[in-house]
Design an enzyme around this catalytic site. Structure first.
Site, PDB file in Angstrom:
ATOM      1  CD  GLU A  69      34.896  39.580  37.082  1.00 19.75           C
ATOM      2  OE1 GLU A  69      33.741  39.261  37.142  1.00 19.75           O
ATOM      3  OE2 GLU A  69      35.624  40.328  36.140  1.00 19.75           O
ATOM      4  CD  GLU A 114      39.190  38.018  34.600  1.00 16.67           C
ATOM      5  OE1 GLU A 114      38.148  38.004  33.914  1.00 16.67           O
ATOM      6  OE2 GLU A 114      39.257  37.476  35.942  1.00 16.67           O
TER       7      GLU A 114
HETATM    8  C1  FCB Z   1      35.064  37.620  34.311  1.00 10.33           C
HETATM    9  C2  FCB Z   1      35.725  36.519  35.538  1.00 10.33           C
HETATM   10  C3  FCB Z   1      36.147  35.330  34.605  1.00 10.33           C
HETATM   11  C4  FCB Z   1      35.395  35.080  33.490  1.00 10.33           C
HETATM   12  C5  FCB Z   1      35.464  36.237  32.481  1.00 10.33           C
HETATM   13  C6  FCB Z   1      34.826  36.140  31.203  1.00 10.33           C
HETATM   14  O1  FCB Z   1      33.827  38.130  34.891  1.00 10.33           O
HETATM   15  O2  FCB Z   1      36.346  36.847  36.445  1.00 10.33           O
HETATM   16  O3  FCB Z   1      36.250  34.289  35.605  1.00 10.33           O
HETATM   17  O4  FCB Z   1      34.293  34.222  33.617  1.00 10.33           O
HETATM   18  O5  FCB Z   1      34.599  37.081  33.366  1.00 10.33           O
END
Ligand code: FCB
Length: 465
Positions: A170, A362
């Site tokens: 990110e 994620e």
């Molecule tokens: C993302 C991050 C991770 C976590 C999630 C909820 O932005 O990569 O580390 O904090 O959000």
């Protein structure tokens, strides 16, 4: 075959995993010769995190890693995405390697291999060595080379056994939270610096990929190794047809969703970013674009929510903000639950950037955990619903022909949620921070059934053991 039946299949080799990151779970940040990271420093400064929480102990994974791998096995995970703490490997960011730091990850990779769980390693998930911050951090023109050298060291040590690598997690959050709004480490509020950081992160990615591809084949897992980047994407839907809202939506989209993807895939910088960065707009040279072209074997996408966007003069620098949707479900972080946006997003990425293998690196939700039930279980039904609906959204993208290769739940454990500290729980496994006891929530049990059935269970929607 009816539509539901077509939807209830994932490809046979679909990869099921869960994700964490170093600073969020490891604890023992200075153990065995590690240097402090910028997150260690930032979280220790009063006022930066909720309740003054730090990653000093977190999930104590640095010491409990072997039991944690057993839990992964118990869940049937096929892959585990984690990140490496740069300052364990290079306490001062560059220079002398701390081999004890690398040993930790070496043991972890070996144990995962022994359990048949594929490691998926992210080299940088926000915790920059503090010593590099002292030299200007990601705004320093040498930062891409610092990163490439760190990456080389890690590849050389682990590359023979690891087949999935991501350079950065990110980058947009590093820029926006770390350098524009100052709510993450290193806590700067400086648009000019932010633009430099954005360009340097892209260069760092490109350089590390080049280092990887130049390695001897045995260091790239006999040529099976693949490398990519992980971006967080959040569809922006206009709050109205008003031209100012439409333009604000384009701006927000360019800032969050295209800032990294356009340079990586299209060799250009979105023109809308002029309206965000003004005269400080990020600049990349022909050489930089050359480094980025073809630099991805796969793209990792983190997806949580969408944003219904309106023009808002008070919201610098993008002059856009989100509008809450009456009647919609919001998570504990106030993120709208909107699974169909994930399907649309995956299709858009394919259409705009080409047919590259995609992984959901994620996806998950923070909700307060309900009280344990009579059997001691944790009936986190909102999280179960979240996973079920988002997995169905992935199926729909697959049915539309998008090449999605795998899915990682965020997160394996409740953990240190950055500026929110331990208040917000994303885990499918509950962590009792006082005792470090781990308990599978219903979402973990549900996910285990999803994995075992390769997704067929989604069609029934039931939750039984
Ligand atoms: C993302 C991050 C991770 C976590 C999630 C909820 O932005 O990569 O580390 O904090 O959000």
């Amino acid at each position: 075959m009816n539509r539901e039946e077509t939807l209830d299949r994932f490809p046979g080799n679909f990869l099921w995993g869960a994700a964490t990151s170093a600073y969020q779970i490891e604890g023992s940040p200075l153990a065995d010769g590690a240097g402090p990271s910028n997150w260690h420093r930032f979280s220790h400064q009063p006022g930066n995190t909720r309740n003054g929480d730090t990653g000093d102990i977190a999930c104590d994974h640095y010491r409990r890693w072997a039991d944690d791998v057993s839990l992964m096995k118990e869940l049937g995970l096929q892959s585990y995405r984690f990140s490496i703490s740069w300052s364990r490997v290079f306490p001062a960011g560059v220079g002398t390697v701390n081999s004890a730091g690398l040993d930790f990850y070496d043991r972890l990779v070996d144990r995962l291999g022994a359990e048949g769980i594929q490691p998926n390693i992210t080299l940088h998930h926000w915790d920059l060595p503090a010593a590099l911050d002292d030299r200007g951090g990601w705004a320093h023109p040498d930062s891409p080379d610092w990163f490439a050298e760190y990456a080389r060291t890690v590849f050389q040590r682990l590359g023979d056994r690891v087949t999935m690598w991501a350079t950065l997690n990110e980058p947009w959050v590093i820029v926006d939270a770390g350098y524009v709004h100052g709510v993450h480490a290193p806590g700067h509020r400086d648009l000019k610096k932010a633009a430099l950081v954005s360009a340097n992160l892209l260069r760092a990615h490109g350089k590390a990929v080049r280092v990887y591809r130049d390695l001897d084949v045995s260091r790239r897992a006999d040529g099976k190794g693949r490398i990519g980047i992980v971006v967080n994407l959040e569809p922006k839907d206009p709050a109205s047809e008003d031209p100012t809202d439409l333009q604000a939506t384009r701006r927000a989209d360019a800032y969050m969703n295209r800032q990294f993807l356009d340079p990586l895939f299209l060799g250009s910088i979105p023109a809308e970013l002029d309206e965000v960065f003004g005269q400080d707009q990020l600049r990349l040279s022909g050489e930089d674009f050359g480094l980025l072209a073809g630099s991805l074997d796969f793209l990792g996408i983190n997806f949580y929510t969408r944003s219904v966007t309106r023009h808002d003069e008070t919201a610098a620098p993008i002059r856009a903000s989100s509008v809450k949707q009456p009647g919609a479900l919001y998570t504990d972080l106030d993120w709208e639950v909107h699974p169909s946006s994930l399907t649309a997003l995956l299709i858009r990425v394919r259409d705009a950037y080409g047919d590259l293998p995609l992984y959901i690196t994620e996806n998950g939700a923070a909700f307060p955990d309900p009280e344990p039930d009579a059997g001691g279980g944790i009936p986190d039904s909102l999280r179960v619903d979240y996973f079920r609906e988002h997995l169905r959204a992935v199926q729909r993208a697959l049915a539309a022909g998008v090449d999605v290769r795998g899915y990682y739940a965020w997160s394996l454990f409740d953990n240190f949620e950055w500026a929110c500290g331990y208040d917000k729980r994303f885990g499918i496994i509950r962590v009792d921070y006082a005792t470090q006891r781990r308990t599978l929530k219903d979402s973990a049990r549900f996910y285990r059934r999803v994995i075992r059935s390769n997704g067929s269970v989604l069609a029934e929607g039931a939750l039984e053991e």
